[in-house]
Enzyme design. Structure first.
Site, short mmCIF file in Angstrom:
data_model
loop_
_atom_site.label_atom_id
_atom_site.label_comp_id
_atom_site.label_asym_id
_atom_site.label_seq_id
_atom_site.Cartn_x
_atom_site.Cartn_y
_atom_site.Cartn_z
N ASP A 130 -4.96 -2.50 -1.20
CA ASP A 130 -3.44 -1.99 -1.09
C ASP A 130 -3.04 -0.75 -2.07
OD1 ASP A 130 -2.32 -3.31 1.31
OD2 ASP A 130 -1.98 -5.11 0.01
N GLN A 167 -26.19 -1.38 -25.10
CA GLN A 167 -26.31 0.03 -25.07
C GLN A 167 -27.63 0.44 -25.69
OE1 GLN A 167 -23.51 2.92 -26.74
NE2 GLN A 167 -23.72 4.08 -25.13
N GLY A 185 -26.64 1.76 -15.95
CA GLY A 185 -27.87 1.82 -16.62
C GLY A 185 -27.94 0.95 -17.88
N SER A 241 0.69 -1.35 -0.03
CA SER A 241 0.03 0.04 -0.02
C SER A 241 0.78 1.20 -0.11
CB SER A 241 -1.00 0.04 1.27
OG SER A 241 -0.25 -0.24 2.43
#
Length: 415
Positions: free
Chosen positions: A168, A272, A248, A18
């Site tokens: 991380d 789409q 969506g 990290s």
């Protein structure tokens, strides 16, 4: 050409993933990152998951590019003197020790701020203030505590952690932004400050759409874009949604030619609304364009399973790359499931510096991930990770220590 963070000096007390992710990014932007390590041992990842005996592991080399390494025993009085000299000359200290470790090492915020009021102290911790703030946290724990695991996987299976290191490396990226913001604010205030990036918070930030869905679920008791709709039942918490897009525009992972033997012969396909007529033409179902059951996006939500099953019949006749070529002509959103082998061999990623080949004095040449952020006035040159203590003499000389001083410190095993 100058770099974005030229002149910024980072005191790097980070280890594993990290923290090093954060400081490596700052180094790529031009900061002078001085990694402080324990003599004879260094960062634990130098030896973890080794693929070549006796050399720094890929785990270490791929997280510590563009840095300098010094070794220092901070338990000794002269080691603390060196540390204070570093604090006086650095702009930022970055650490990801366990909670309370800095104080126990004599590096409290009060001490650091007294030595250098302009110092920014940036920390990764597992949790922020609250009941868990003193707990140690690792990657998968952060994913679980931040909401990722509970919302990942299929509804009839257990929670899953993702292969992306959002706990991380994701936290390291958040901390880097906090550091840059603190440096900018210091231009006005003249003061340093503490910057904290809890791993739970970072994971939750990356899962914000699921917190959105929790509130929607509490109000409507259903979510039409989830595969549980319309046949399944929703509980009182956001469920796992498989490979649904989460937005969506409904999407799913579909088999392509060769899927029987290639575990990555798949494509992600999004239906789409704007290109629905094109989707119908490509798969040979033009009558769906005007069919009331499929004509509108809301109507199609009732039939997503058979729709994707029919699209998959078409994708299974094409390789994922053949499908991509055809679908892109119609602006149909899609993407191949790329394996790490395919990514490593992709010429375009080499050309942009997203994948780089680095030469190491003991490991030899290896591939690594380059800077994911491209800046027109601050180009990134990825240099190899440092050997343990490689720059100790160099850094101490810059702090004003003479050759004799350095020799004495080494004789006393301070360095």
């Amino acid at each position: 050409m100058s770099k974005a963070l030229d002149g910024v000096r980072i005191l790097d007390f980070t280890h594993v993933q990290s923290g090093p992710t954060c400081t490596q990014l700052l180094a790529w932007f031009g900061a002078d990152v001085i990694k402080v390590e324990r003599a004879g041992e260094g960062d634990a990842t130098r030896t973890q998951l080794r693929d070549i005996p006796g050399v720094d592991s890929l785990y270490f080399t791929m997280l510590n590019h563009n840095k300098r390494s010094i070794t220092l025993d901070m338990k000794k009085p002269k080691g603390k003197e060196v540390l204070d000299a570093l604090i006086r000359t650095c702009d930022v200290m970055v650490e990801n020790f366990a909670p309370g470790a800095l104080d126990r090492m004599g590096m409290s915020w009060e001490h650091i701020h007294a030595v250098n009021p302009r110092m920014i102290v940036a920390s990764v911790k597992g949790f922020g203030p609250g009941p868990y703030e003193n707990l140690k946290v690792y990657e998968n724990v952060a994913q679980c505590a931040g909401g990722s695991a509970s919302t990942t996987g299929f509804d009839d299976g257990p929670p899953l952690v993702t292969g992306a290191q959002i706990g991380d490396s994701g936290t390291g990226l958040h901390l880097a932004l906090g550091i840059v913001a603190a440096l900018y604010q210091r231009n006005t205030t003249g003061r340093g400050q503490k910057v904290l990036a809890p791993m739970q918070d970072a994971v939750l930030n990356l899962c914000r759409v699921k917190l959105r869905d929790q509130q929607r679920l509490e109000r409507t008791h259903t979510m039409h874009e989830y595969p549980q709709y319309p046949d399944g039942k929703f509980g009182d918490a956001v469920p796992r949604a498989g490979n649904a897009s989460g937005g969506g525009q409904p999407g799913s992972v579909l088999k392509c030619k060769g899927w029987e033997t290639d575990p990555n012969a798949y494509i992600y396909f999004i239906t789409q609304e704007a290109v629905w007529p094109s989707v119908c033409k490509v798969i040979g179902e033009e009558e769906w364009i005007e069919d009331e059951a499929y004509k509108t996006a809301s109507a199609r939500l009732l039939h997503l399973k058979p729709i994707f099953a029919r699209i998959e019949q078409w994708t299974m006749t094409k390789t994922k790359f053949e499908a991509m070529e055809i679908l892109n002509k119609y602006d149909i959103p899609c993407g191949p499931i790329l394996s790490m082998k395919e990514i490593a061999r992709e010429p375009a990623l080499r050309e942009t510096g997203t994948i780089v080949e680095v030469d190491h004095p003991t490991r030899g040449k290896y591939l690594s991930v380059g800077n994911p952020i491209k800046m027109s006035d601050s180009p990134t040159e990825v240099t190899r990770s440092p050997l343990l203590g490689e720059h100790t003499d160099e850094v101490l000389a810059q702090l004003g220590y003479s050759a004799a001083d350095i020799e004495q410190l080494r004789a006393e095993r301070v360095i």
